[in-house]
Design a protein around this motif. Structure first.
Motif, PDB file in Angstrom:
ATOM      1  N   ARG A  86     -37.221  -8.020 -35.519  1.00 22.52           N
ATOM      2  CA  ARG A  86     -37.442  -7.772 -34.110  1.00 22.52           C
ATOM      3  C   ARG A  86     -38.936  -7.507 -33.902  1.00 22.52           C
ATOM      4  O   ARG A  86     -39.543  -6.677 -34.566  1.00 22.52           O
ATOM      5  CB  ARG A  86     -36.621  -6.578 -33.634  1.00 22.52           C
ATOM      6  N   ARG A 102     -41.675  -9.727 -19.134  1.00 28.59           N
ATOM      7  CA  ARG A 102     -40.223  -9.867 -19.123  1.00 28.59           C
ATOM      8  C   ARG A 102     -39.796 -11.292 -18.791  1.00 28.59           C
ATOM      9  O   ARG A 102     -38.913 -11.862 -19.450  1.00 28.59           O
ATOM     10  CB  ARG A 102     -39.620  -8.893 -18.091  1.00 28.59           C
ATOM     11  N   LEU A 105     -40.403 -13.646 -21.800  1.00 24.53           N
ATOM     12  CA  LEU A 105     -39.447 -13.527 -22.893  1.00 24.53           C
ATOM     13  C   LEU A 105     -38.066 -14.041 -22.504  1.00 24.53           C
ATOM     14  O   LEU A 105     -37.335 -14.566 -23.354  1.00 24.53           O
ATOM     15  CB  LEU A 105     -39.366 -12.068 -23.348  1.00 24.53           C
ATOM     16  N   TYR A 108     -38.436 -17.585 -23.083  1.00 15.47           N
ATOM     17  CA  TYR A 108     -38.451 -17.782 -24.538  1.00 15.47           C
ATOM     18  C   TYR A 108     -37.015 -17.856 -25.073  1.00 15.47           C
ATOM     19  O   TYR A 108     -36.678 -18.722 -25.893  1.00 15.47           O
ATOM     20  CB  TYR A 108     -39.208 -16.612 -25.170  1.00 15.47           C
ATOM     21  N   ASP A 109     -36.154 -16.945 -24.596  1.00 18.49           N
ATOM     22  CA  ASP A 109     -34.744 -16.965 -25.004  1.00 18.49           C
ATOM     23  C   ASP A 109     -34.061 -18.267 -24.610  1.00 18.49           C
ATOM     24  O   ASP A 109     -33.256 -18.823 -25.366  1.00 18.49           O
ATOM     25  CB  ASP A 109     -33.994 -15.794 -24.365  1.00 18.49           C
ATOM     26  N   ARG A 119     -31.224 -11.625 -28.440  1.00 22.52           N
ATOM     27  CA  ARG A 119     -32.110 -11.955 -27.333  1.00 22.52           C
ATOM     28  C   ARG A 119     -33.089 -10.814 -27.076  1.00 22.52           C
ATOM     29  O   ARG A 119     -32.965  -9.722 -27.633  1.00 22.52           O
ATOM     30  CB  ARG A 119     -31.301 -12.262 -26.079  1.00 22.52           C
ATOM     31  N   SER A 120     -34.048 -11.082 -26.216  1.00 18.32           N
ATOM     32  CA  SER A 120     -35.061 -10.085 -25.881  1.00 18.32           C
ATOM     33  C   SER A 120     -34.450  -8.928 -25.104  1.00 18.32           C
ATOM     34  O   SER A 120     -33.385  -9.062 -24.487  1.00 18.32           O
ATOM     35  CB  SER A 120     -36.184 -10.728 -25.077  1.00 18.32           C
ATOM     36  N   GLU A 143     -38.761  -6.139 -26.703  1.00 22.91           N
ATOM     37  CA  GLU A 143     -38.364  -6.649 -28.011  1.00 22.91           C
ATOM     38  C   GLU A 143     -37.885  -8.090 -27.902  1.00 22.91           C
ATOM     39  O   GLU A 143     -37.244  -8.468 -26.917  1.00 22.91           O
ATOM     40  CB  GLU A 143     -37.227  -5.809 -28.593  1.00 22.91           C
ATOM     41  N   TYR A 144     -38.162  -8.880 -28.942  1.00 18.72           N
ATOM     42  CA  TYR A 144     -37.612 -10.222 -29.043  1.00 18.72           C
ATOM     43  C   TYR A 144     -37.484 -10.572 -30.520  1.00 18.72           C
ATOM     44  O   TYR A 144     -37.964  -9.825 -31.388  1.00 18.72           O
ATOM     45  CB  TYR A 144     -38.489 -11.240 -28.302  1.00 18.72           C
ATOM     46  N   SER A 145     -36.847 -11.675 -30.822  1.00 12.38           N
ATOM     47  CA  SER A 145     -36.586 -12.061 -32.205  1.00 12.38           C
ATOM     48  C   SER A 145     -37.481 -13.207 -32.651  1.00 12.38           C
ATOM     49  O   SER A 145     -37.684 -14.177 -31.917  1.00 12.38           O
ATOM     50  CB  SER A 145     -35.119 -12.483 -32.372  1.00 12.38           C
ATOM     51  N   ASP A 146     -38.031 -13.078 -33.830  1.00 12.77           N
ATOM     52  CA  ASP A 146     -38.729 -14.152 -34.524  1.00 12.77           C
ATOM     53  C   ASP A 146     -38.635 -13.875 -36.014  1.00 12.77           C
ATOM     54  O   ASP A 146     -37.879 -12.987 -36.425  1.00 12.77           O
ATOM     55  CB  ASP A 146     -40.188 -14.269 -34.059  1.00 12.77           C
TER      56      ASP A 146
END
Length: 490
Positions: A86, A102, A105, A108-109, A119-120, A143-146
């Motif tokens: 995260r 916001r 992101l 981005y999702d 997801r963010s 927060e977001y995922s990569d």
């Protein structure tokens, strides 16, 4: 008849990815690397497998979607090397507004082709572990995922897969002359011995040396290009969570602070045009100060140049306009001429797109000889034949099989070797059966494996590119390791 179908100059990520793709399509491949695999820019990357938020801000949605597609490919094919985390962007009052972060992101999702990761989300860091390391009044983060990746091991395992598919990987081999007719005739100094190799095609994937190879070895003009340097710093661990912090700096750049080797934090990157010898690229004092100042805007614990335990720098050749924002960081050029063997030149490129870039480059050779279809998007790298979301389960299995391993040791070893870990540890029942140790984590059995199966020749090959244990080993243990390797692992 030529000795090979494709000869490659350069053992960085571009070169080994080319070798793997081409060998898997049935071509006869040889790769020459003058030093060690991943010894330059490929071991100094940002370590990120991501969709590129900067490209999202520039509204390059196709590039972001393509990168996110590749992120999923890496999760599927290298789940031991590529770990989802995260990422957290603390909202700073002097930077981008909350609504913009916001909205970005959320987009981005939406661009993720097949969502696998969380997801963010918006986080109140005043009541969340994310905020423990941050200054006040930073109260909101996104927060977001990569993913992050062990960049140099990615190069090593890609080369190993290429070798298992028939490619010849030659380290300590420098190509000093290339003559072009209907085939390439290469003069190579291979560990002190001169040899001649012929090939139907040649690829210049020598990174920061691309222009030098073109001028002195190929004796050909090069398109307008320049060397771009990226720098990072390593400091003591500044936070306890496993998140990657993404900081907005005053110049609109994004600075990443990520966990590194359990006890440290990697902070980067900063980039600029480099002039000089790529072999001696170093992080300037101004770059160190820039990264420290960027981190100090957000972290409670302040750092300075005296807190830097290691700097990481690499240089790569890029093409495109002079402006930093508009530069073309990656390119594949095919030079084809009547009755002359083809030449591929590869420039720059991020880790995320390396596989697809190599796939495209090899495909440009299809008019010259037949080859099998594209295949690398589904074939795992050595040790990666398990589901990415079962990584911790696999670590526990390793601890059950080799009960003398600590949790940290099992995690490091499985992250490096995946399901190929039995090749390293064998049927050992205790630590003594692995031979002497060099420092707390590095066994003689592992060093022998790296020497016999992964082209390690010198201590730095082991400590900085194949294990990254150089930060935790003493001078005495380093000397013992050097003597052990000089004796051939005896």
């Amino acid at each position: 008849m030529a000795d090979y179908d494709l000869a490659i100059i350069g053992g960085g990520l571009n070169g080994v990815s080319l070798a793997r793709d081409a060998a898997g399509r049935g071509l006869r491949v040889i790769l020459f690397e003058q030093g060690d695999l991943a010894s330059a820019a490929s071991s100094a990357s940002s370590r990120l497998i991501h969709g590129d938020l900067a490209a999202l801000e520039r509204r390059n949605l196709l590039r972001v979607r393509a990168a996110l597609t590749e992120r999923d490919v890496w999760l599927r094919t290298a789940p031991h090397l590529v770990r989802p985390l995260r990422f957290a962007i603390p909202a700073h009052s002097d930077e981008r507004p909350l609504w913009l972060l916001r909205a970005g992101l959320l987009l981005y999702d939406r661009l993720v082709p097949r969502p696998k990761l969380p997801r963010s989300a918006t986080v109140d860091v005043t009541h969340h572990p994310l905020g423990n390391a941050l200054k006040r009044p930073l109260g909101t983060a996104f927060e977001y995922s990569d993913c992050v990746v062990d960049d140099s091991r990615l190069v090593i395992l890609t080369a190993r897969d290429a070798a298992e598919r028939g490619a010849d990987i030659c380290t300590g081999a420098r190509c000093v002359r290339a003559d072009r007719t209907e085939q390439w005739r290469l003069a190579v100094i291979d560990r002190g011995h001169r040899r001649i190799v012929t090939s139907r095609a040649l690829a210049n994937a020598s990174g920061g040396w691309t222009a030098q190879v073109a001028e002195t070895v190929l004796r050909m003009p090069l398109p307008v290009a320049r060397i771009h340097q990226m720098s990072q710093i390593v400091v003591r661990r500044l936070f306890e969570t496993d998140n990657v912090y993404v900081f907005q700096n005053r110049d609109q750049r994004l600075i990443f602070a990520s966990p590194y080797q359990r006890d440290f934090t990697l902070i980067g990157t900063t980039g600029h045009v480099f002039k000089g010898d790529p072999a001696v690229v170093t992080t300037a004092a101004a770059d160190v100060a820039y990264l420290c100042q960027a981190a100090n805007r957000y972290f409670r614990e302040q750092i300075g140049s005296s807190d830097v335990v290691k700097t990481v720098a690499g240089a790569n050749m890029v093409v495109g306009p002079a402006s930093e924002d508009g530069m073309e960081v990656a390119a594949v050029r095919l030079d084809r001429r009547r009755r002359q063997a083809p030449l591929i030149t590869m420039f720059g490129g991020e880790v995320t797109s390396a596989r697809a870039r190599a796939e495209h480059a090899v495909a440009t050779l299809s008019p010259f000889y037949p080859m099998t279809p594209r295949w690398t998007a589904t074939a795992p790298l050595p040790g990666g034949d398990f589901e990415w979301n079962r990584f911790e389960e696999q670590v526990e299995r390793a601890r059950w099989r080799w009960r003398f391993l600590t949790e940290g040791e099992a995690h490091r070893l499985f992250a490096a070797y995946g399901t190929r870990l039995p090749e390293v540890l064998g049927d050992a029942k205790n630590r003594a059966e692995l031979g002497p140790y060099f420092g707390p984590d590095l066994s003689a059995a592992e060093v022998r494996h790296l020497m016999t199966r992964e082209w390690a020749r010198f201590p730095d090959d082991v400590l900085w590119r194949r294990t990254k244990l150089g930060l935790s080993i003493s001078d005495e243990d380093r000397e013992a390791l050097a003597l052990f390797m000089a004796r051939g692992g005896l």
